[in-house]
Design a protein around this motif. Structure first.
Motif, PDB file in Angstrom:
ATOM      1  N   ASP A  25       0.781  -1.226   0.000  1.00 36.20           N
ATOM      2  CA  ASP A  25       0.000   0.000   0.000  1.00 36.20           C
ATOM      3  C   ASP A  25       0.819   1.285   0.000  1.00 36.20           C
ATOM      4  OD1 ASP A  25      -2.715  -1.430   1.681  1.00 36.20           O
ATOM      5  OD2 ASP A  25      -2.888  -0.222  -0.121  1.00 36.20           O
ATOM      6  N   THR A  26       1.566   1.476  -1.053  1.00 37.79           N
ATOM      7  CA  THR A  26       2.349   2.706  -1.129  1.00 37.79           C
ATOM      8  C   THR A  26       1.512   3.908  -1.549  1.00 37.79           C
ATOM      9  OG1 THR A  26       2.950   2.150  -3.410  1.00 37.79           O
ATOM     10  CG2 THR A  26       4.464   1.462  -1.671  1.00 37.79           C
ATOM     11  N   SER A  55      -0.999  -3.185   6.572  1.00 34.21           N
ATOM     12  CA  SER A  55      -1.166  -2.194   5.518  1.00 34.21           C
ATOM     13  C   SER A  55      -0.459  -0.891   5.877  1.00 34.21           C
ATOM     14  CB  SER A  55      -2.659  -1.915   5.297  1.00 34.21           C
ATOM     15  OG  SER A  55      -2.847  -0.823   4.419  1.00 34.21           O
ATOM     16  N   GLY A  56       0.008  -0.216   4.833  1.00 30.53           N
ATOM     17  CA  GLY A  56       0.566   1.115   5.002  1.00 30.53           C
ATOM     18  C   GLY A  56      -0.391   2.202   4.559  1.00 30.53           C
ATOM     19  N   SER A  57      -1.636   1.843   4.277  1.00 29.54           N
ATOM     20  CA  SER A  57      -2.599   2.825   3.782  1.00 29.54           C
ATOM     21  C   SER A  57      -2.988   3.814   4.875  1.00 29.54           C
ATOM     22  CB  SER A  57      -3.856   2.121   3.267  1.00 29.54           C
ATOM     23  OG  SER A  57      -4.861   3.075   2.953  1.00 29.54           O
ATOM     24  N   PRO A  58      -2.925   5.108   4.599  1.00 34.47           N
ATOM     25  CA  PRO A  58      -3.314   6.094   5.610  1.00 34.47           C
ATOM     26  C   PRO A  58      -4.814   6.170   5.839  1.00 34.47           C
ATOM     27  CG  PRO A  58      -2.774   7.197   3.564  1.00 34.47           C
ATOM     28  CD  PRO A  58      -2.428   5.745   3.368  1.00 34.47           C
ATOM     29  N   ARG A  73      -1.357  -1.221  11.130  1.00 29.78           N
ATOM     30  CA  ARG A  73      -0.910  -0.126  10.270  1.00 29.78           C
ATOM     31  C   ARG A  73       0.592   0.061  10.437  1.00 29.78           C
ATOM     32  NH1 ARG A  73       0.526   4.140   7.725  1.00 29.78           N
ATOM     33  NH2 ARG A  73      -0.664   6.078   7.701  1.00 29.78           N
ATOM     34  N   GLY A  76       3.549   4.781   6.624  1.00 32.24           N
ATOM     35  CA  GLY A  76       3.253   4.877   5.202  1.00 32.24           C
ATOM     36  C   GLY A  76       4.412   5.385   4.373  1.00 32.24           C
ATOM     37  N   SER A  88       5.555   9.175   4.068  1.00 31.17           N
ATOM     38  CA  SER A  88       4.377  10.018   3.909  1.00 31.17           C
ATOM     39  C   SER A  88       4.147  10.951   5.088  1.00 31.17           C
ATOM     40  CB  SER A  88       3.132   9.149   3.696  1.00 31.17           C
ATOM     41  OG  SER A  88       2.961   8.261   4.792  1.00 31.17           O
ATOM     42  N   ARG A 101       8.938  -0.737   9.526  1.00 26.74           N
ATOM     43  CA  ARG A 101       7.904  -1.561   8.909  1.00 26.74           C
ATOM     44  C   ARG A 101       8.259  -3.045   9.010  1.00 26.74           C
ATOM     45  NH1 ARG A 101       4.719   1.002   4.413  1.00 26.74           N
ATOM     46  NH2 ARG A 101       5.026  -0.980   3.307  1.00 26.74           N
TER      47      ARG A 101
END
Length: 420
Positions: A25-26, A55-58, A73, A76, A88, A101
Protein backbone atom coordinates in the motif's frame (compact mmCIF):
# COMPACT_ATOMS: atom_id res chain seq x y z
CA UNK A 1 -9.97 -32.36 8.29
CA UNK A 2 -6.23 -32.51 8.90
CA UNK A 3 -4.75 -30.24 11.53
CA UNK A 4 -2.03 -27.86 10.43
CA UNK A 5 1.22 -28.32 12.35
CA UNK A 6 1.02 -24.65 13.27
CA UNK A 7 -2.19 -25.33 15.17
CA UNK A 8 -0.99 -28.32 17.17
CA UNK A 9 -0.27 -26.37 20.38
CA UNK A 10 -2.96 -23.72 19.97
CA UNK A 11 -5.61 -23.26 22.68
CA UNK A 12 -8.95 -24.90 21.90
CA UNK A 13 -10.72 -21.56 22.33
CA UNK A 14 -9.08 -20.35 19.12
CA UNK A 15 -10.00 -23.12 16.73
CA UNK A 16 -10.55 -21.07 13.59
CA UNK A 17 -7.95 -20.36 10.91
CA UNK A 18 -5.41 -17.62 11.29
CA UNK A 19 -4.74 -15.71 8.09
CA UNK A 20 -2.27 -12.88 7.59
CA UNK A 21 -2.64 -10.58 4.57
CA UNK A 22 0.21 -8.28 3.60
CA UNK A 23 -0.45 -5.20 1.45
CA UNK A 24 2.46 -2.80 0.88
CA UNK A 25 0.00 0.00 0.00
CA UNK A 26 2.35 2.71 -1.13
CA UNK A 27 -0.37 4.79 -2.77
CA UNK A 28 -4.01 4.79 -3.78
CA UNK A 29 -6.92 2.62 -2.67
CA UNK A 30 -6.81 -0.39 -4.99
CA UNK A 31 -4.58 -2.64 -2.89
CA UNK A 32 -6.41 -2.19 0.39
CA UNK A 33 -9.85 -2.54 -1.20
CA UNK A 34 -8.80 -5.77 -2.91
CA UNK A 35 -7.44 -7.18 0.35
CA UNK A 36 -10.55 -6.10 2.22
CA UNK A 37 -12.82 -7.88 -0.26
CA UNK A 38 -10.80 -11.08 0.12
CA UNK A 39 -10.69 -10.83 3.91
CA UNK A 40 -14.43 -10.18 4.18
CA UNK A 41 -15.21 -13.27 2.08
CA UNK A 42 -12.85 -15.53 4.01
CA UNK A 43 -14.21 -14.26 7.33
CA UNK A 44 -17.66 -15.57 6.39
CA UNK A 45 -16.46 -18.91 5.04
CA UNK A 46 -14.69 -20.18 8.19
CA UNK A 47 -15.81 -20.66 11.77
CA UNK A 48 -14.10 -18.37 14.29
CA UNK A 49 -11.41 -16.93 11.96
CA UNK A 50 -8.69 -14.46 12.88
CA UNK A 51 -7.63 -12.42 9.85
CA UNK A 52 -5.10 -9.60 10.13
CA UNK A 53 -4.26 -7.19 7.31
CA UNK A 54 -0.88 -5.46 7.41
CA UNK A 55 -1.17 -2.19 5.52
CA UNK A 56 0.57 1.12 5.00
CA UNK A 57 -2.60 2.82 3.78
CA UNK A 58 -3.31 6.09 5.61
CA UNK A 59 -7.07 5.61 5.13
CA UNK A 60 -7.46 1.97 6.14
CA UNK A 61 -9.30 3.07 9.27
CA UNK A 62 -12.03 4.61 7.11
CA UNK A 63 -13.16 1.20 5.85
CA UNK A 64 -15.44 -1.30 7.54
CA UNK A 65 -14.37 -4.91 8.01
CA UNK A 66 -16.34 -8.02 8.90
CA UNK A 67 -16.17 -9.88 12.19
CA UNK A 68 -12.90 -11.72 12.69
CA UNK A 69 -10.84 -9.11 10.79
CA UNK A 70 -8.45 -6.50 12.11
CA UNK A 71 -5.50 -4.59 10.73
CA UNK A 72 -2.01 -3.47 11.67
CA UNK A 73 -0.91 -0.13 10.27
CA UNK A 74 2.75 0.27 9.35
CA UNK A 75 4.31 3.70 8.64
CA UNK A 76 3.25 4.88 5.20
CA UNK A 77 5.34 5.50 2.11
CA UNK A 78 4.27 7.20 -1.10
CA UNK A 79 5.34 6.92 -4.71
CA UNK A 80 6.47 10.23 -6.18
CA UNK A 81 5.72 11.28 -9.79
CA UNK A 82 9.22 10.24 -10.90
CA UNK A 83 8.66 6.70 -9.60
CA UNK A 84 10.80 7.04 -6.46
CA UNK A 85 9.44 6.74 -2.91
CA UNK A 86 9.36 8.85 0.22
CA UNK A 87 7.89 8.61 3.69
CA UNK A 88 4.38 10.02 3.91
CA UNK A 89 4.33 11.40 7.46
CA UNK A 90 7.45 10.64 9.50
CA UNK A 91 10.55 12.85 9.51
CA UNK A 92 12.71 9.79 8.90
CA UNK A 93 14.60 8.71 5.85
CA UNK A 94 13.19 5.86 3.79
CA UNK A 95 15.66 3.25 5.08
CA UNK A 96 14.72 3.94 8.71
CA UNK A 97 11.03 3.73 7.86
CA UNK A 98 11.50 0.41 6.09
CA UNK A 99 13.32 -1.00 9.13
CA UNK A 100 10.39 -0.02 11.35
CA UNK A 101 7.90 -1.56 8.91
CA UNK A 102 9.97 -4.75 8.72
CA UNK A 103 10.03 -5.09 12.52
CA UNK A 104 6.26 -4.59 12.80
CA UNK A 105 5.61 -7.16 10.09
CA UNK A 106 7.78 -9.78 11.80
CA UNK A 107 6.26 -9.07 15.22
CA UNK A 108 2.77 -9.46 13.79
CA UNK A 109 3.67 -12.77 12.16
CA UNK A 110 5.16 -14.07 15.41
CA UNK A 111 2.13 -12.95 17.39
CA UNK A 112 -0.55 -14.21 15.02
CA UNK A 113 1.10 -17.52 14.08
CA UNK A 114 -0.77 -17.67 10.75
CA UNK A 115 -1.80 -20.82 8.95
CA UNK A 116 -1.81 -18.89 5.67
CA UNK A 117 -0.03 -15.75 4.50
CA UNK A 118 -1.46 -13.95 1.46
CA UNK A 119 0.94 -11.43 -0.07
CA UNK A 120 -0.49 -8.75 -2.34
CA UNK A 121 1.52 -8.11 -5.54
CA UNK A 122 5.08 -7.70 -4.20
CA UNK A 123 6.83 -11.09 -3.70
CA UNK A 124 9.51 -9.64 -1.41
CA UNK A 125 7.46 -6.77 -0.04
CA UNK A 126 8.33 -3.11 -0.26
CA UNK A 127 12.13 -2.75 -0.37
CA UNK A 128 12.50 -6.44 0.69
CA UNK A 129 10.78 -5.75 4.02
CA UNK A 130 8.95 -9.08 3.83
CA UNK A 131 11.89 -11.42 3.15
CA UNK A 132 12.77 -12.25 6.76
CA UNK A 133 9.13 -12.90 7.59
CA UNK A 134 8.76 -15.14 4.52
CA UNK A 135 11.78 -17.18 5.63
CA UNK A 136 10.48 -17.41 9.18
CA UNK A 137 6.96 -18.49 8.21
CA UNK A 138 8.23 -20.93 5.58
CA UNK A 139 10.21 -22.73 8.26
CA UNK A 140 7.19 -22.60 10.58
CA UNK A 141 4.96 -24.41 8.09
CA UNK A 142 2.73 -21.51 7.06
CA UNK A 143 1.20 -21.83 3.60
CA UNK A 144 2.29 -18.80 1.57
CA UNK A 145 0.33 -17.37 -1.36
CA UNK A 146 1.18 -14.57 -3.78
CA UNK A 147 -1.87 -12.69 -5.06
CA UNK A 148 -1.43 -10.77 -8.32
CA UNK A 149 -3.76 -8.46 -10.17
CA UNK A 150 -4.42 -9.30 -13.82
CA UNK A 151 -1.80 -6.89 -15.24
CA UNK A 152 1.55 -5.90 -13.75
CA UNK A 153 3.19 -3.89 -16.55
CA UNK A 154 4.60 -4.35 -20.01
CA UNK A 155 7.17 -7.21 -20.15
CA UNK A 156 10.07 -4.91 -21.07
CA UNK A 157 9.60 -3.14 -17.73
CA UNK A 158 8.34 -5.74 -15.27
CA UNK A 159 10.75 -8.58 -16.15
CA UNK A 160 14.00 -6.68 -15.39
CA UNK A 161 12.31 -5.00 -12.43
CA UNK A 162 11.45 -8.35 -10.83
CA UNK A 163 14.90 -9.73 -11.61
CA UNK A 164 16.50 -6.70 -9.97
CA UNK A 165 14.31 -7.04 -6.87
CA UNK A 166 14.88 -10.77 -6.52
CA UNK A 167 11.15 -11.27 -6.90
CA UNK A 168 11.46 -14.29 -9.21
CA UNK A 169 13.80 -16.07 -6.83
CA UNK A 170 11.42 -15.34 -3.93
CA UNK A 171 8.46 -16.61 -5.94
CA UNK A 172 10.22 -19.89 -6.64
CA UNK A 173 11.55 -20.28 -3.09
CA UNK A 174 8.73 -19.24 -0.78
CA UNK A 175 5.35 -19.44 -2.47
CA UNK A 176 3.06 -22.47 -2.42
CA UNK A 177 0.50 -20.94 -4.80
CA UNK A 178 0.20 -17.90 -7.07
CA UNK A 179 -3.31 -16.53 -7.42
CA UNK A 180 -3.89 -14.30 -10.45
CA UNK A 181 -7.02 -12.23 -9.91
CA UNK A 182 -8.11 -12.32 -13.54
CA UNK A 183 -8.41 -14.53 -16.61
CA UNK A 184 -5.66 -15.54 -19.05
CA UNK A 185 -7.78 -14.57 -22.06
CA UNK A 186 -7.58 -10.97 -20.84
CA UNK A 187 -3.96 -11.03 -19.68
CA UNK A 188 -1.39 -13.51 -18.40
CA UNK A 189 0.89 -11.42 -16.16
CA UNK A 190 3.56 -14.10 -15.62
CA UNK A 191 3.75 -15.32 -19.21
CA UNK A 192 6.84 -13.22 -19.95
CA UNK A 193 8.83 -14.69 -17.06
CA UNK A 194 11.11 -17.71 -17.28
CA UNK A 195 9.42 -19.68 -14.50
CA UNK A 196 10.22 -23.24 -13.57
CA UNK A 197 7.60 -25.89 -14.48
CA UNK A 198 6.89 -26.29 -10.76
CA UNK A 199 6.11 -22.58 -10.38
CA UNK A 200 3.89 -22.60 -13.47
CA UNK A 201 1.86 -25.44 -11.95
CA UNK A 202 1.25 -23.31 -8.87
CA UNK A 203 -0.50 -20.55 -10.85
CA UNK A 204 -4.27 -20.35 -10.33
CA UNK A 205 -6.40 -17.94 -12.37
CA UNK A 206 -9.26 -17.04 -10.05
CA UNK A 207 -11.23 -14.63 -12.23
CA UNK A 208 -11.86 -11.04 -11.19
CA UNK A 209 -12.88 -10.18 -7.64
CA UNK A 210 -16.58 -9.21 -7.63
CA UNK A 211 -17.92 -6.42 -5.46
CA UNK A 212 -21.18 -6.23 -3.58
CA UNK A 213 -23.06 -3.28 -2.18
CA UNK A 214 -21.77 -2.66 1.35
CA UNK A 215 -24.31 -2.04 4.11
CA UNK A 216 -25.27 1.56 4.78
CA UNK A 217 -26.18 2.15 8.44
CA UNK A 218 -27.89 5.45 7.59
CA UNK A 219 -29.21 7.18 4.46
CA UNK A 220 -26.43 8.81 2.45
CA UNK A 221 -26.75 12.46 1.50
CA UNK A 222 -25.86 12.49 -2.15
CA UNK A 223 -26.01 15.61 -4.33
CA UNK A 224 -29.38 16.41 -5.90
CA UNK A 225 -27.94 15.63 -9.33
CA UNK A 226 -27.90 11.90 -8.46
CA UNK A 227 -31.72 11.77 -8.32
CA UNK A 228 -31.69 11.75 -12.12
CA UNK A 229 -29.57 9.69 -14.56
CA UNK A 230 -25.92 10.62 -14.09
CA UNK A 231 -22.38 9.55 -14.94
CA UNK A 232 -19.91 8.81 -12.14
CA UNK A 233 -16.34 10.05 -12.55
CA UNK A 234 -13.90 8.28 -10.24
CA UNK A 235 -10.12 8.20 -10.20
CA UNK A 236 -9.70 5.94 -7.17
CA UNK A 237 -7.53 7.63 -4.58
CA UNK A 238 -7.34 10.68 -6.81
CA UNK A 239 -3.63 11.34 -6.52
CA UNK A 240 -3.04 10.84 -10.24
CA UNK A 241 -6.46 11.63 -11.67
CA UNK A 242 -6.37 15.41 -12.01
CA UNK A 243 -6.03 15.46 -15.79
CA UNK A 244 -9.05 13.19 -16.32
CA UNK A 245 -11.20 15.34 -14.06
CA UNK A 246 -10.02 18.46 -15.87
CA UNK A 247 -10.93 16.91 -19.23
CA UNK A 248 -14.47 16.02 -18.12
CA UNK A 249 -15.06 19.48 -16.65
CA UNK A 250 -13.81 21.11 -19.86
CA UNK A 251 -16.32 19.03 -21.87
CA UNK A 252 -19.25 20.47 -19.89
CA UNK A 253 -17.78 23.96 -20.03
CA UNK A 254 -17.59 23.68 -23.82
CA UNK A 255 -21.00 22.00 -24.25
CA UNK A 256 -23.53 22.62 -21.44
CA UNK A 257 -26.16 20.71 -23.46
CA UNK A 258 -24.67 17.28 -22.69
CA UNK A 259 -27.80 15.49 -21.45
CA UNK A 260 -26.32 13.31 -18.71
CA UNK A 261 -25.28 14.93 -15.48
CA UNK A 262 -21.92 14.01 -13.98
CA UNK A 263 -20.81 13.50 -10.39
CA UNK A 264 -17.07 13.67 -9.69
CA UNK A 265 -15.64 11.78 -6.70
CA UNK A 266 -12.22 13.32 -6.13
CA UNK A 267 -10.64 10.72 -3.85
CA UNK A 268 -8.72 11.41 -0.62
CA UNK A 269 -5.29 11.96 -2.19
CA UNK A 270 -5.95 14.78 -4.65
CA UNK A 271 -4.11 17.95 -3.59
CA UNK A 272 -6.42 20.31 -1.74
CA UNK A 273 -5.58 23.36 -3.88
CA UNK A 274 -6.39 21.48 -7.08
CA UNK A 275 -9.62 20.11 -5.61
CA UNK A 276 -10.77 23.60 -4.63
CA UNK A 277 -10.00 24.92 -8.11
CA UNK A 278 -12.10 22.13 -9.63
CA UNK A 279 -14.97 22.82 -7.22
CA UNK A 280 -14.97 26.47 -8.26
CA UNK A 281 -15.29 25.50 -11.93
CA UNK A 282 -17.94 22.86 -11.25
CA UNK A 283 -20.03 25.38 -9.26
CA UNK A 284 -20.79 27.18 -12.51
CA UNK A 285 -21.96 24.03 -14.32
CA UNK A 286 -25.58 22.99 -13.63
CA UNK A 287 -25.03 19.45 -14.96
CA UNK A 288 -22.03 18.72 -12.72
CA UNK A 289 -21.40 18.24 -9.01
CA UNK A 290 -18.64 16.76 -6.86
CA UNK A 291 -17.92 15.12 -3.53
CA UNK A 292 -14.54 14.54 -1.92
CA UNK A 293 -14.57 10.87 -0.97
CA UNK A 294 -16.95 7.98 -0.33
CA UNK A 295 -15.67 4.77 1.28
CA UNK A 296 -18.82 3.06 -0.02
CA UNK A 297 -18.61 4.35 -3.57
CA UNK A 298 -20.19 1.09 -4.75
CA UNK A 299 -23.60 2.62 -3.98
CA UNK A 300 -22.95 5.57 -6.27
CA UNK A 301 -21.66 3.31 -9.02
CA UNK A 302 -24.71 1.08 -8.70
CA UNK A 303 -27.03 4.10 -9.08
CA UNK A 304 -25.15 5.61 -12.03
CA UNK A 305 -25.88 5.24 -15.73
CA UNK A 306 -22.21 4.81 -16.50
CA UNK A 307 -18.67 5.36 -15.26
CA UNK A 308 -15.72 7.42 -16.46
CA UNK A 309 -12.47 6.21 -14.93
CA UNK A 310 -8.80 5.49 -15.49
CA UNK A 311 -9.40 1.77 -15.21
CA UNK A 312 -7.35 0.58 -12.26
CA UNK A 313 -7.97 -3.00 -11.16
CA UNK A 314 -10.35 -2.08 -8.35
CA UNK A 315 -12.55 0.18 -10.46
CA UNK A 316 -12.56 -2.35 -13.30
CA UNK A 317 -13.90 -5.03 -10.92
CA UNK A 318 -16.64 -2.66 -9.76
CA UNK A 319 -17.64 -1.81 -13.31
CA UNK A 320 -17.97 -5.51 -14.15
CA UNK A 321 -19.73 -6.37 -10.89
CA UNK A 322 -22.42 -3.73 -11.29
CA UNK A 323 -22.58 -4.20 -15.08
CA UNK A 324 -21.98 -0.53 -15.86
CA UNK A 325 -21.20 1.04 -19.18
CA UNK A 326 -17.75 2.54 -18.85
CA UNK A 327 -15.45 4.97 -20.60
CA UNK A 328 -11.84 4.24 -19.62
CA UNK A 329 -9.04 6.76 -20.10
CA UNK A 330 -6.00 4.83 -18.81
CA UNK A 331 -2.84 6.48 -17.62
CA UNK A 332 0.37 5.49 -19.41
CA UNK A 333 2.85 6.42 -16.67
CA UNK A 334 4.57 5.33 -14.53
CA UNK A 335 3.19 1.93 -15.67
CA UNK A 336 1.24 0.71 -18.68
CA UNK A 337 -0.91 -1.52 -16.47
CA UNK A 338 -4.12 0.46 -16.99
CA UNK A 339 -3.53 0.81 -20.72
CA UNK A 340 -2.93 -2.93 -21.23
CA UNK A 341 -6.11 -3.77 -19.30
CA UNK A 342 -8.23 -1.14 -21.04
CA UNK A 343 -7.11 -2.06 -24.56
CA UNK A 344 -7.90 -5.73 -24.04
CA UNK A 345 -11.22 -4.97 -22.33
CA UNK A 346 -12.19 -2.70 -25.22
CA UNK A 347 -11.28 -5.44 -27.72
CA UNK A 348 -13.64 -7.79 -25.88
CA UNK A 349 -16.45 -5.22 -25.84
CA UNK A 350 -16.41 -4.75 -22.07
CA UNK A 351 -15.64 -1.00 -22.11
CA UNK A 352 -14.93 1.89 -24.44
CA UNK A 353 -11.74 3.92 -24.14
CA UNK A 354 -9.94 7.11 -25.08
CA UNK A 355 -6.18 7.40 -25.51
CA UNK A 356 -4.51 7.85 -22.14
CA UNK A 357 -1.76 9.88 -23.78
CA UNK A 358 -4.19 12.77 -23.39
CA UNK A 359 -3.63 12.59 -19.62
CA UNK A 360 0.06 13.43 -19.92
CA UNK A 361 1.02 16.82 -18.45
CA UNK A 362 0.87 19.47 -21.14
CA UNK A 363 -1.25 17.38 -23.52
CA UNK A 364 -3.86 19.30 -25.51
CA UNK A 365 -7.17 17.68 -24.63
CA UNK A 366 -10.11 18.29 -26.95
CA UNK A 367 -13.26 19.01 -24.88
CA UNK A 368 -15.46 18.05 -27.84
CA UNK A 369 -13.89 14.57 -27.97
CA UNK A 370 -14.76 13.95 -24.32
CA UNK A 371 -18.23 15.41 -24.83
CA UNK A 372 -18.95 13.00 -27.68
CA UNK A 373 -17.69 10.08 -25.60
CA UNK A 374 -19.99 11.00 -22.70
CA UNK A 375 -22.96 11.24 -25.06
CA UNK A 376 -22.12 7.85 -26.58
CA UNK A 377 -21.87 6.21 -23.17
CA UNK A 378 -25.64 5.87 -22.78
CA UNK A 379 -25.90 3.82 -26.00
CA UNK A 380 -23.00 1.53 -25.22
CA UNK A 381 -23.75 -2.23 -24.73
CA UNK A 382 -23.62 -3.47 -21.16
CA UNK A 383 -20.40 -5.32 -20.26
CA UNK A 384 -22.39 -8.47 -19.44
CA UNK A 385 -23.14 -8.91 -23.15
CA UNK A 386 -19.46 -9.83 -23.61
CA UNK A 387 -18.54 -11.60 -20.36
CA UNK A 388 -16.08 -14.52 -20.78
CA UNK A 389 -16.90 -17.60 -18.71
CA UNK A 390 -15.75 -17.34 -15.09
CA UNK A 391 -15.04 -13.62 -15.34
CA UNK A 392 -16.27 -12.77 -11.83
CA UNK A 393 -15.52 -16.04 -10.03
CA UNK A 394 -12.62 -14.54 -8.08
CA UNK A 395 -13.94 -14.78 -4.53
CA UNK A 396 -15.44 -18.23 -5.04
CA UNK A 397 -12.13 -19.56 -6.37
CA UNK A 398 -10.14 -17.84 -3.59
CA UNK A 399 -12.43 -19.30 -0.94
CA UNK A 400 -12.09 -22.81 -2.40
CA UNK A 401 -8.31 -22.48 -2.68
CA UNK A 402 -8.03 -21.27 0.91
CA UNK A 403 -10.07 -24.18 2.22
CA UNK A 404 -7.84 -26.55 0.24
CA UNK A 405 -4.71 -25.02 1.76
CA UNK A 406 -6.16 -25.37 5.25
CA UNK A 407 -6.54 -29.13 4.78
CA UNK A 408 -2.89 -29.55 3.83
CA UNK A 409 -0.13 -30.21 6.32
CA UNK A 410 3.57 -29.62 6.16
CA UNK A 411 6.38 -31.00 8.28
CA UNK A 412 7.63 -28.17 10.44
CA UNK A 413 9.46 -27.54 13.67
CA UNK A 414 7.32 -27.81 16.83
CA UNK A 415 5.08 -24.79 17.11
CA UNK A 416 6.27 -23.67 20.53
CA UNK A 417 9.90 -23.85 19.38
CA UNK A 418 9.25 -21.94 16.15
CA UNK A 419 7.35 -19.07 17.73
CA UNK A 420 9.30 -18.87 20.98
Amino acid sequence: MSISPLRAHQPASSSGPRILIYSHDTFGLGHIRRCRAIANRLATSFHDPSIVIISGSPVIGSFEFGDGIDYVRVPGVVKLPDGTYSTSSLSLDLEETVRIREAIIMATARGLRPDILIVDKEPTGFRDELVQTLQFLKEAGTRIVLGLRDVLDEPAVIVPEWQRKGALAALERFYDEIWVYGLPQIHAPLEAFDLSPAAVRRIVYTGYIPRELPPRPQPARYPKLTREPFVLVTTGGGGDGEELIDWVISAYEADPSIPLGTLVVFGPFIPRARRMAFIERIAGLPRMDAITFDTKIEHLMHRSEGVIAMGGYNTFCEILSFDKRALIVPRRTPRLEQTIRAERAAELGLVSMLDGAMLEPGARRDPAMMGLAIRALAEQPLPSKSFPKGLLDGLDRIEAATHALMTQTRIAAPRDAVFA
